[in-house]
Design an enzyme around this catalytic site. Structure first.
Site, PDB file in Angstrom:
ATOM      1  N   GLU A  44       0.864  -1.190   0.000  1.00  0.00           N
ATOM      2  CA  GLU A  44       0.000   0.000   0.000  1.00  0.00           C
ATOM      3  C   GLU A  44       0.897   1.235   0.000  1.00  0.00           C
ATOM      4  OE1 GLU A  44      -2.470   0.757   3.424  1.00  0.00           O
ATOM      5  OE2 GLU A  44      -3.760   2.153   2.335  1.00  0.00           O
ATOM      6  N   GLU A  69       4.575   4.864   3.940  1.00  0.00           N
ATOM      7  CA  GLU A  69       3.993   6.171   4.284  1.00  0.00           C
ATOM      8  C   GLU A  69       5.154   7.128   4.545  1.00  0.00           C
ATOM      9  OE1 GLU A  69       0.878   7.696   4.517  1.00  0.00           O
ATOM     10  OE2 GLU A  69       2.176   9.368   5.021  1.00  0.00           O
ATOM     11  N   ASP A 118      -3.237  11.684  -2.541  1.00  0.00           N
ATOM     12  CA  ASP A 118      -3.323  13.137  -2.755  1.00  0.00           C
ATOM     13  C   ASP A 118      -3.661  13.402  -4.227  1.00  0.00           C
ATOM     14  OD1 ASP A 118      -2.816  15.893  -3.057  1.00  0.00           O
ATOM     15  OD2 ASP A 118      -1.369  15.850  -1.412  1.00  0.00           O
ATOM     16  N   LYS A 122      -3.764  20.660  -9.286  1.00  0.00           N
ATOM     17  CA  LYS A 122      -3.211  21.634 -10.240  1.00  0.00           C
ATOM     18  C   LYS A 122      -2.425  20.932 -11.354  1.00  0.00           C
ATOM     19  CE  LYS A 122      -3.004  25.351  -6.879  1.00  0.00           C
ATOM     20  NZ  LYS A 122      -2.199  26.001  -5.844  1.00  0.00           N
ATOM     21  N   ASP A 154     -12.158   9.235  -3.448  1.00  0.00           N
ATOM     22  CA  ASP A 154     -13.418   9.971  -3.542  1.00  0.00           C
ATOM     23  C   ASP A 154     -13.237  11.215  -4.395  1.00  0.00           C
ATOM     24  OD1 ASP A 154     -11.796  11.333  -1.728  1.00  0.00           O
ATOM     25  OD2 ASP A 154     -13.506  12.187  -0.657  1.00  0.00           O
ATOM     26  N   THR A 192     -10.515   2.528   4.684  1.00  0.00           N
ATOM     27  CA  THR A 192      -9.490   3.339   5.345  1.00  0.00           C
ATOM     28  C   THR A 192     -10.198   4.285   6.325  1.00  0.00           C
ATOM     29  OG1 THR A 192      -9.504   5.264   3.886  1.00  0.00           O
ATOM     30  CG2 THR A 192      -8.250   3.351   3.134  1.00  0.00           C
ATOM     31  N   GLU A 193      -9.408   4.930   7.191  1.00  0.00           N
ATOM     32  CA  GLU A 193      -9.982   5.913   8.122  1.00  0.00           C
ATOM     33  C   GLU A 193     -10.678   7.036   7.335  1.00  0.00           C
ATOM     34  OE1 GLU A 193      -6.875   4.769   8.350  1.00  0.00           O
ATOM     35  OE2 GLU A 193      -6.381   4.336  10.442  1.00  0.00           O
ATOM     36  N   TYR A 194      -9.997   7.528   6.336  1.00  0.00           N
ATOM     37  CA  TYR A 194     -10.506   8.615   5.497  1.00  0.00           C
ATOM     38  C   TYR A 194     -11.825   8.199   4.825  1.00  0.00           C
ATOM     39  CZ  TYR A 194     -10.443  12.155   1.782  1.00  0.00           C
ATOM     40  OH  TYR A 194     -10.757  13.167   0.930  1.00  0.00           O
ATOM     41  N   GLU A 195     -11.845   6.977   4.318  1.00  0.00           N
ATOM     42  CA  GLU A 195     -13.024   6.460   3.609  1.00  0.00           C
ATOM     43  C   GLU A 195     -14.242   6.398   4.534  1.00  0.00           C
ATOM     44  OE1 GLU A 195     -12.101   2.689   1.926  1.00  0.00           O
ATOM     45  OE2 GLU A 195     -14.026   2.460   0.896  1.00  0.00           O
TER      46      GLU A 195
END
Lengths: 214, 214
Positions: A44, A69, A118, A122, A154, A192-195
């Site tokens: 990952e 990470e 991320d 731009k 997302d 994931t936590e974010y998900e």
């Protein structure tokens, strides 16, 4: 992910060599010997706080997982989860995805996960997106012939970009869902936590796999 | 599209040979001579009531458009729009997309539009979807080397399927939007009747292009 700086994180990472690999380049081509059993290696990139990779490891004891990470103040939370669950099939690298081909040899990896990377929206930052062609070239090198990339996000713009970038590189797209949490993929999806946070707010989650051969 | 049967439709189509081509197979390889000027030929498969193709023709006088629609009670509405606007660069075929390679010769077409095609959601009907591989093979044959397919739909399942089918066939995906009406593609987007109705209800419109060469 913005996170509070944790000055003690570095020392903590160093004090747990059973989970945190501090010299990943020295294991190139020999990752199987790091683990207690020889199993396919899944990586990952951007493992964050480690919820995904530790839950995947629990559910898939026959796969060896490596989470990369770059931020030490974040990966230290993944370390906590590894310590709590004493998983034998997870290792962590506090490193940079740009060095992937220094960490892994040709064909050494079976799958790569890109979760909520991320988006770098731009145009001038295109090269930083983890689905830019220079990253795809690294993935192609370290993945075996049946290997694949699994992308979840997302971010609509990143997903559109990634589909086009995969396609242009000659990758084959499979198992696309434009609304993962309302699809049959949900059953085996590990969040994931974010998900968890953003899907509960009603954000759509996009997912796809990109394979280097049919 | 379900539509009221119009017993008079067939006669009306026959009475307007300036717009409706009743013997399309006889023009194979010679479509340019049907039009008043030699221009790239764009084909819409499933032209419905003709709003898209007639507005595209108005905006693009240097392209010759051919709309194919299997239902005579529907295509007769497209004929009405052709009559009203007296467009010189549109022709209609009341025919079946399965016969494309009988209508057009190799490399004769520059672009194919698939707008809100029937999604045929049941697995056993996969072969009827206009992005199934047997249709892609026909498109590949009639399109020139720079030709492309342009797909729009509000059906998530059809869009996911089509991306995978295009990819598996070796097509290159470009200009993907997962929300056309909130993207920069909106500016030059020409809407179909169906699109106007369903986007006004808040349905997302998906679009992409699939190219046979990069």
């Amino acid at each position: 992910m913005r996170v509070r700086h944790k000055p003690w994180a570095k020392d903590k990472l160093l004090s747990h060599p059973e989970f945190v690999i501090t010299d990943p380049k020295s294991h190139i081509g020999e990752w199987q010997s790091v683990f207690s059993s020889a199993c396919p290696i899944h990586v990952e990139i951007g493992a964050g706080k480690g919820q995904f990779i530790t839950n995947m490891a629990k559910q898939n004891p026959d796969i060896n997982f490596i989470g990369i990470e770059i931020q030490e103040s974040i990966i230290v939370s993944a370390l906590d989860k590894c310590i709590d669950s004493q998983l034998k099939n997870v290792r962590l690298i506090n490193g940079d995805a740009n060095e992937l081909t220094d960490f892994f040899s040709e064909n050494e990896v079976a799958a790569i996960y890109l979760n909520f990377s991320d988006p770098w929206p731009k145009n001038r930052h295109e090269k930083r997106r983890l689905t830019y062609r220079s990253f795809l070239a690294q993935y192609e090198y370290i993945l075996n012939s049946k290997g694949h990339i699994c992308l979840k996000t997302d971010n609509q713009g990143l997903f559109e970009y990634s589909l086009e970038s995969f396609s242009k590189y000659g990758l084959y797209l499979q198992n696309i869902s434009l609304d993962l949490h309302h699809s049959h993929f949900k059953e085996e999806n590990v969040m994931t936590e974010y998900e968890e946070k953003f899907s509960s707010k009603g954000h759509r989650i996009y997912r796809c796999e990109a394979h280097f051969s049919e």
